[in-house]
Design a protein around this motif. Structure first.
Motif, PDB file in Angstrom:
ATOM      1  N   CYS A   3       5.227   3.547 -12.932  1.00 50.69           N
ATOM      2  CA  CYS A   3       4.561   4.783 -12.305  1.00 50.69           C
ATOM      3  C   CYS A   3       4.697   6.107 -13.007  1.00 50.69           C
ATOM      4  O   CYS A   3       5.921   6.213 -13.483  1.00 50.69           O
ATOM      5  CB  CYS A   3       4.810   4.887 -10.790  1.00 50.69           C
ATOM      6  SG  CYS A   3       3.812   6.270  -9.911  1.00 50.69           S
ATOM      7  N   PRO A  17       2.065  -3.981 -13.519  1.00 52.75           N
ATOM      8  CA  PRO A  17       1.323  -3.288 -12.853  1.00 52.75           C
ATOM      9  C   PRO A  17       1.802  -1.688 -13.222  1.00 52.75           C
ATOM     10  O   PRO A  17       3.100  -1.599 -13.187  1.00 52.75           O
ATOM     11  CB  PRO A  17       1.485  -3.690 -11.503  1.00 52.75           C
ATOM     12  CG  PRO A  17       1.727  -5.059 -11.276  1.00 52.75           C
ATOM     13  CD  PRO A  17       2.850  -5.292 -12.377  1.00 52.75           C
ATOM     14  N   PHE A  21       0.997   2.459 -12.284  1.00 51.89           N
ATOM     15  CA  PHE A  21       0.098   3.392 -11.004  1.00 51.89           C
ATOM     16  C   PHE A  21       0.365   4.766 -11.520  1.00 51.89           C
ATOM     17  O   PHE A  21       1.162   5.220 -12.160  1.00 51.89           O
ATOM     18  CB  PHE A  21       0.877   2.865  -9.803  1.00 51.89           C
ATOM     19  CG  PHE A  21       0.667   1.444  -9.351  1.00 51.89           C
ATOM     20  CD1 PHE A  21      -0.133   1.091  -8.606  1.00 51.89           C
ATOM     21  CD2 PHE A  21       1.949   0.645  -9.680  1.00 51.89           C
ATOM     22  CE1 PHE A  21      -0.303  -0.017  -8.049  1.00 51.89           C
ATOM     23  CE2 PHE A  21       1.722  -0.671  -9.306  1.00 51.89           C
ATOM     24  CZ  PHE A  21       0.684  -1.057  -8.529  1.00 51.89           C
ATOM     25  N   HIS A  70       3.194   5.716  -4.201  1.00 57.50           N
ATOM     26  CA  HIS A  70       2.840   5.230  -2.877  1.00 57.50           C
ATOM     27  C   HIS A  70       2.216   3.784  -2.902  1.00 57.50           C
ATOM     28  O   HIS A  70       2.463   2.887  -2.495  1.00 57.50           O
ATOM     29  CB  HIS A  70       2.393   5.973  -1.740  1.00 57.50           C
ATOM     30  CG  HIS A  70       3.441   7.216  -1.497  1.00 57.50           C
ATOM     31  ND1 HIS A  70       4.397   7.107  -0.755  1.00 57.50           N
ATOM     32  CD2 HIS A  70       3.260   8.516  -1.710  1.00 57.50           C
ATOM     33  CE1 HIS A  70       4.950   8.209  -0.499  1.00 57.50           C
ATOM     34  NE2 HIS A  70       4.427   9.010  -1.117  1.00 57.50           N
ATOM     35  N   GLN A  71       1.069   3.879  -3.904  1.00 61.39           N
ATOM     36  CA  GLN A  71       0.311   2.618  -4.066  1.00 61.39           C
ATOM     37  C   GLN A  71       1.291   1.587  -4.687  1.00 61.39           C
ATOM     38  O   GLN A  71       1.342   0.389  -4.440  1.00 61.39           O
ATOM     39  CB  GLN A  71      -0.640   2.900  -5.008  1.00 61.39           C
ATOM     40  CG  GLN A  71      -1.792   3.835  -4.405  1.00 61.39           C
ATOM     41  CD  GLN A  71      -2.894   3.816  -5.128  1.00 61.39           C
ATOM     42  OE1 GLN A  71      -3.052   3.179  -6.327  1.00 61.39           O
ATOM     43  NE2 GLN A  71      -4.021   4.522  -4.963  1.00 61.39           N
ATOM     44  N   MET A  72       2.026   2.145  -5.579  1.00 54.53           N
ATOM     45  CA  MET A  72       3.303   1.193  -6.034  1.00 54.53           C
ATOM     46  C   MET A  72       4.134   0.702  -5.142  1.00 54.53           C
ATOM     47  O   MET A  72       4.305  -0.570  -5.149  1.00 54.53           O
ATOM     48  CB  MET A  72       4.071   1.912  -7.428  1.00 54.53           C
ATOM     49  CG  MET A  72       4.916   0.884  -7.960  1.00 54.53           C
ATOM     50  SD  MET A  72       5.981   1.738  -9.432  1.00 54.53           S
ATOM     51  CE  MET A  72       6.915   2.668  -8.542  1.00 54.53           C
ATOM     52  N   THR A 113       3.778   0.082  -2.117  1.00 57.25           N
ATOM     53  CA  THR A 113       3.039  -1.004  -1.110  1.00 57.25           C
ATOM     54  C   THR A 113       2.561  -2.027  -1.597  1.00 57.25           C
ATOM     55  O   THR A 113       2.160  -3.073  -0.927  1.00 57.25           O
ATOM     56  CB  THR A 113       1.951  -0.002  -0.398  1.00 57.25           C
ATOM     57  OG1 THR A 113       1.128   0.503  -1.154  1.00 57.25           O
ATOM     58  CG2 THR A 113       2.656   1.133   0.527  1.00 57.25           C
ATOM     59  N   LYS A 114       2.133  -1.987  -2.860  1.00 56.25           N
ATOM     60  CA  LYS A 114       1.545  -3.046  -3.631  1.00 56.25           C
ATOM     61  C   LYS A 114       2.423  -4.153  -4.271  1.00 56.25           C
ATOM     62  O   LYS A 114       1.913  -5.089  -4.669  1.00 56.25           O
ATOM     63  CB  LYS A 114       0.436  -2.655  -4.583  1.00 56.25           C
ATOM     64  CG  LYS A 114      -0.872  -2.098  -3.772  1.00 56.25           C
ATOM     65  CD  LYS A 114      -1.953  -1.680  -4.725  1.00 56.25           C
ATOM     66  CE  LYS A 114      -3.096  -1.136  -3.825  1.00 56.25           C
ATOM     67  NZ  LYS A 114      -4.168  -0.504  -4.831  1.00 56.25           N
ATOM     68  N   VAL A 115       3.359  -3.548  -4.709  1.00 58.21           N
ATOM     69  CA  VAL A 115       4.283  -4.457  -5.528  1.00 58.21           C
ATOM     70  C   VAL A 115       5.879  -4.504  -4.733  1.00 58.21           C
ATOM     71  O   VAL A 115       6.400  -3.672  -4.386  1.00 58.21           O
ATOM     72  CB  VAL A 115       4.644  -3.933  -6.746  1.00 58.21           C
ATOM     73  CG1 VAL A 115       5.698  -4.641  -7.681  1.00 58.21           C
ATOM     74  CG2 VAL A 115       3.252  -3.395  -7.385  1.00 58.21           C
ATOM     75  N   TYR A 127      10.491   3.560   2.483  1.00 55.86           N
ATOM     76  CA  TYR A 127      10.598   2.172   2.101  1.00 55.86           C
ATOM     77  C   TYR A 127      11.651   1.252   2.146  1.00 55.86           C
ATOM     78  O   TYR A 127      11.588   0.241   1.925  1.00 55.86           O
ATOM     79  CB  TYR A 127       9.727   2.291   0.644  1.00 55.86           C
ATOM     80  CG  TYR A 127       8.454   2.904   0.722  1.00 55.86           C
ATOM     81  CD1 TYR A 127       7.141   2.309   1.462  1.00 55.86           C
ATOM     82  CD2 TYR A 127       8.003   3.928   0.083  1.00 55.86           C
ATOM     83  CE1 TYR A 127       6.067   2.776   1.294  1.00 55.86           C
ATOM     84  CE2 TYR A 127       6.950   4.878  -0.035  1.00 55.86           C
ATOM     85  CZ  TYR A 127       5.993   4.033   0.599  1.00 55.86           C
ATOM     86  OH  TYR A 127       4.594   4.740   0.622  1.00 55.86           O
TER      87      TYR A 127
END
Length: 350
Positions: A33, A50, A52, A56-58, A60-62, A86
Motif C-alpha cells: 500500500c 494486491p 492499494f 484500510h482496504q488492504m 479488510t481485503k487481504v 485490526y
C-alpha cells in the motif's frame, strides 16, 4: 506456517524489505500500500500481489499477520494508532515515532489489541556486534569506562531535495533521528541506562530545518561516559559509522560504514576463541539487506513462539527518549536528566 507481511509505504526502504523477505522461505509479502497509487501499483505488479492506495482496504481485503510500516517517521504514530484495531502485528522502521507521548500511545494501543511491535534495528545482528555483545554479557570488559559512536556520512543537498519531508522537524528530524538512530540504539544497548545528557547541534551544510551535525555527551547510571558524534556533512563521501567500547579489562572497536567491520579486539585476558574472532565475526556478509533478513527471521521466531522481539516497543521508546533528550539539551543548553518531559524539543512538531 508462513508469516505474511503487508507493506505500508513503497519508497526506497521497501526494496530492502522485499530483498530480505525473498530469502526467507517461511515469509512472504502478500500486499502493498502507498498513498501514491502509482508507486503501489509498480510495487504490487513487481511482486505479483494486491496493491492499494487505501490501507484500510488492504487490511479488510487481504489476510496477513503484520503491517510493515515504511512511511516517513512522522507518520508512524498516526498509522499505528489507526491500524491497531485490526489486531495485526507491526514491524516499524526506525524510529518508531518522533515524540515520546506518541510512542507511549502506540505501545498502549498495541497492548490493548494484542499486537506486537517490532522496531527495526537490524545492525544488532552484524557479526562484529554479536561478538561484542557476547563479550559484554560474559563480563570480559569489566567495569565500563566509555562508549562512543561516530556517524560521519555524506548526504548532499539532492538527497534532501528528493523527498520534501526529509530534514523537517514534523516528519523526519535531522542526523540524530535519521542517520544516527541505529548507532544511538547500539550505544545504549551496550552501555546501559542513561542518567543525563549534554548536547550541541548545528546545521552547517544542508538546507534543512533540523540539524545536519550534532554531538552529545552522556553519563550512564553505571558512572561510565558516552559520546555521540553525528554528521551528514562528511565530504566528499562517507567516512565511517563506528562503535567503540572501553572497559577496565578490554577494548573493542567496530568500524566500516554501518558498524559492520571489526577493527580492534583487545582484552587483558585472552580466550582461546580470540585467535579466530576476526575470521568468525570480522565482517557482515555483503549480501544486500543481510542483517535485515536476520532481523526479520527473529520477528518470525517471536511470532511463532510467542516470545518478545529483540527490539519491541519499549526498546524502541528507549532510544527515542534519548534522542528527544539530546534535542532538549541542545535547545536549552542544560544537562537533561532521563526521565524527563520535553519542553523545548522541536522533534515531531509542526
Amino acid at each position: 506456517m508462513t508469516v505474511r507481511f503487508a507493506l505500508v509505504g513503497c519508497g526506497t526502504i521497501a526494496a530492502k524489505h522485499v530483498e530480505a523477505v525473498s530469502r526467507i522461505p517461511d515469509a512472504a509479502i502478500v500486499a502493498v500500500c502507498d498513498r501514491d497509487a502509482e508507486a503501489a501499483r509498480r510495487m504490487g505488479e513487481r511482486l505479483g500481489v494486491p496493491f492499494f492506495a487505501d490501507v484500510h482496504q488492504m487490511a479488510t481485503k487481504v489476510v496477513f499477520d503484520a503491517f510493515t510500516i515504511l512511511t516517513p517517521s512522522g507518520d508512524h504514530a498516526a498509522q499505528v494508532l489507526d491500524l491497531a484495531r485490526y489486531g495485526r502485528h507491526f514491524v516499524i522502521e526506525k524510529p518508531m515515532a518522533l515524540r515520546i507521548d506518541d510512542a507511549d500511545a502506540m505501545i498502549a494501543a498495541c497492548d490493548a489489541a494484542g499486537a506486537k511491535i517490532f522496531v527495526v534495528k537490524q545492525n544488532r545482528y552484524n557479526p562484529p556486534v554479536v561478538a561484542t555483545r557476547q563479550a559484554l554479557d560474559s563480563g570480559r570488559f569489566g567495569k565500563m569506562v566509555m562508549g562512543t559512536v561516530r556517524v560521519r556520512w555524506a548526504r548532499h543537498q539532492p538527497y534532501y531535495d528528493q523527498r520534501p519531508w526529509r530534514g523537517t522537524w514534523a516528519q523526519d528530524g535531522g542526523v540524530l533521528t535519521n542517520q544516527a538512530a541505529h548507532h544511538i540504539d547500539m550505544l545504549i544497548w551496550m552501555m546501559g541506562e542513561v542518567e543525563s545528557v549534554q548536547a550541541m547541534t548545528t546545521t552547517r551544510l544542508a538546507k534543512i530545518e533540523a540539524e545536519d551535525t550534532g554531538i552529545a555527551v552522556l553519563r550512564f547510571t553505571s558512572g561510565a561516559l558516552g559520546v555521540i558524534e553525528a554528521t551528514t556533512g562528511a565530504r566528499p563521501r562517507d567516512l565511517e559509522g563506528s562503535l567503540s567500547l572501553l572497559g577496565e579489562n578490554g577494548a573493542v572497536e567496530i568500524g566500516g560504514f554501518f558498524m559492520n567491520e571489526l577493527k580492534t579486539w583487545n582484552f587483558a585476558t585472552e580466550m582461546p576463541d580470540d585467535s579466530t574472532v576476526f575470521d568468525r565475526f570480522g565482517t557482515t556478509p555483503a549480501l544486500p539487506a543481510w542483517n535485515l533478513e536476520q532481523y526479520l527471521r527473529g520477528v518470525i521466531t517471536s511470532l511463532r513462539e510467542g516470545r518478545a522481539g529483540l527490539v519491541d516497543g519499549l526498546g524502541g521508546r528507549r532510544s527515542l527518549e534519548l534522542i528527544n533528550a539530546i534535542y532538549e539539551a541542545a535547545e536549552t543548553g542544560r544537562t537533561i536528566p532521563l526521565r524527563f518531559r520535553p519542553q523545548r524539543c522541536r522533534l515531531g512538531g509542526q
